[in-house]
Write an enzyme that holds these catalytic residues in place. Structure first.
Site, PDB file in Angstrom:
ATOM      1  N   ASP A  63      47.180 -28.451  -2.105  1.00 52.94           N
ATOM      2  CA  ASP A  63      47.000 -28.319  -3.548  1.00 52.94           C
ATOM      3  C   ASP A  63      48.227 -28.925  -4.222  1.00 52.94           C
ATOM      4  O   ASP A  63      49.339 -28.414  -4.075  1.00 52.94           O
ATOM      5  CB  ASP A  63      46.844 -26.852  -3.949  1.00 52.94           C
ATOM      6  CG  ASP A  63      46.712 -26.683  -5.458  1.00 52.94           C
ATOM      7  OD1 ASP A  63      45.714 -27.186  -6.009  1.00 52.94           O
ATOM      8  OD2 ASP A  63      47.608 -26.066  -6.078  1.00 52.94           O
TER       9      ASP A  63
ATOM     10  N   GLU B  54      42.554 -32.781  -3.128  1.00 55.59           N
ATOM     11  CA  GLU B  54      41.644 -32.792  -4.267  1.00 55.59           C
ATOM     12  C   GLU B  54      41.727 -34.130  -4.977  1.00 55.59           C
ATOM     13  O   GLU B  54      42.820 -34.691  -5.150  1.00 55.59           O
ATOM     14  CB  GLU B  54      42.001 -31.660  -5.233  1.00 55.59           C
ATOM     15  CG  GLU B  54      40.954 -31.415  -6.310  1.00 55.59           C
ATOM     16  CD  GLU B  54      41.277 -30.194  -7.149  1.00 55.59           C
ATOM     17  OE1 GLU B  54      40.461 -29.831  -8.020  1.00 55.59           O
ATOM     18  OE2 GLU B  54      42.348 -29.594  -6.930  1.00 55.59           O
TER      19      GLU B  54
ATOM     20  N   ASP C 276      48.241 -21.025  -6.229  1.00 56.17           N
ATOM     21  CA  ASP C 276      48.327 -22.306  -5.540  1.00 56.17           C
ATOM     22  C   ASP C 276      47.892 -22.202  -4.079  1.00 56.17           C
ATOM     23  O   ASP C 276      47.165 -23.072  -3.583  1.00 56.17           O
ATOM     24  CB  ASP C 276      49.755 -22.841  -5.628  1.00 56.17           C
ATOM     25  CG  ASP C 276      50.193 -23.085  -7.069  1.00 56.17           C
ATOM     26  OD1 ASP C 276      49.319 -23.438  -7.888  1.00 56.17           O
ATOM     27  OD2 ASP C 276      51.383 -22.920  -7.366  1.00 56.17           O
TER      28      ASP C 276
END
Length: 407
Positions: free
Chosen positions: A196, A280, A361
């Protein structure tokens, strides 16, 4: 696959003058090629072919008084400049037709001697070589001193000499890597990880590891502000302004180099330790239009993910990019309940379904790994690989045992 290895060059005064001539000649040939095609377009005639341009702009031009100085540099440099113009037009037309991925590419423009980046390219038929003492011998330039920061894993196919905005010279070698040797350098592993990316922490891994953001630009802002203020006070066209411009360019180059080194070291570490990596697909262009724009650019997420992509392809790893609309920050990684959006100042939250206290997170990194299908994937299991673009930036080999030097 093909990669580039860049090394710092230290030419002497005479070699700097020879390189300046080569940069200028290559620039003139490129501009002449652009003008020739523009004249043909305005006259509604067929574009001249590469052979016609080579004969007119190089062979015949050397016989004229106005362009006789083209003979002072290697002919390969001039030919490669024509190829660059041809490639620029191919990319432009492919972009117009929608056949080229990425943002739209404009028509080739005329180059200027004041451009921030100057470059020339030598292919194998230019008879350049690496001497026994480790210098780079270039035709009509001489043996240039090279700072060999690492060894070349194979014999280069071409070399590009680059002068950047800070006045530094680099030699960029194109290397064809050996897939078998690359696979042997990084044996398979059964570890997988989800990442992340953020601003407070540059990266948070699904195993709970948090990597702080170095914030190179933020730390150098005071020095950059002072250098930029000095530049704005200098008279345009003066030598003092040229010196101040170099000072600003060197300060920015120092920030960019530190950021690139950080990305290389972290991406190499993650690739070497994990068989599968999930990230991502962030909308960096959209985030760069918000109040967080400076911090987003300072982080350099796009550059980091690009390094992960080409290193994963090179060493037989799997990189999966999940959709940007996946609710990774809203979903509880323990029970899967979606708890809705949360403001950025909320760093921990309690799931209303199972009561688990989630770190924002770390929870998002676990969800990224789960959404990519890596949570239950064993080593070598088929997962959804992301698209691997061609690597265009300079590459590094930090942390790897050196191979045989091409010299």
């Amino acid at each position: 696959m093909q990669l580039r290895y860049a090394f710092r060059l230290y030419p002497n005064v005479g070699q700097r003058a020879a390189l300046a001539r080569a940069f200028g000649c290559a620039r003139v040939v490129f501009n002449d090629a652009v003008r020739a095609r523009e004249d043909a377009r305005k006259a509604e005639q067929a574009f001249p072919t590469a052979g016609q341009l080579s004969r007119k702009l190089i062979t015949e031009a050397k016989q004229t008084k106005e362009r006789s100085w083209l003979g002072e540099v290697s002919a390969v440099v001039l030919q490669q400049s024509l190829r660059d113009a041809e490639t620029a037009y191919k990319n432009f037309f492919a972009s117009l037709k929608g056949a080229r991925k990425g943002p739209k590419v404009g028509a080739p423009r005329l180059k200027s001697r004041k451009d921030a980046r100057q470059s020339i390219r030598f292919t194998a038929n230019a008879r350049w070589s690496i001497t026994g003492s480790g210098r780079l011998n270039l035709p009509k330039i001489g043996a240039v001193k090279v700072k060999w920061s690492r060894t070349l894993p194979a014999t280069p196919t071409s070399v590009t000499v680059v002068k950047d905005a800070a006045g530094r010279f680099f030699a960029s070698f194109v290397i064809d890597t050996d897939p078998a040797a690359d696979q042997a350098r990084m044996p398979p592993t059964d570890r997988t990880i989800g990442i992340d990316l953020g601003l407070t922490h540059f990266a948070v891994l699904s195993d709970g590891t948090k990597i702080d953001s170095p914030r190179f630009l933020r730390r150098a802002e005071k020095k950059l502000k002072k250098a930029q203020k000095e530049l704005s006070r200098k008279q345009k066209g003066s030598r003092n302004r040229a010196k101040a411009r170099l000072k600003v360019a060197r300060a920015h180059a120092k920030v960019a180099d530190a950021r690139r080194e950080f990305h290389h070291q972290l991406s190499t570490k993650l690739i070497s330790e994990n068989q599968g990596i999930a990230v991502e697909d962030l909308s960096v262009a959209g985030l760069a239009r918000t109040r967080l724009a400076k911090s987003v650019h300072d982080a350099g997420w796009t550059s980091f993910i690009s390094m992960l992509e080409y290193k994963a392809e090179r060493y037989g790893r799997t990189l999966v990019r999940i959709g940007r609309f996946e609710p990774t920050s809203q979903t509880c990684s323990t029970c899967g309940a979606v708890d809705g959006p949360k403001p950025l100042n909320v760093r921990e939250w309690t799931c209303t379904a199972c009561g688990t206290v989630n770190d924002r997170d770390t929870n998002a990194a676990i969800n990224v790994k789960t959404a990519a299908g890596l949570a239950v994937s064993a080593c070598g299991a088929p997962v959804r690989p992301g698209a691997i673009p061609a690597q265009r930036e300079e590459t590094g080999s930090h942390g790897f045992p050196p191979g045989c030097c091409a010299a």
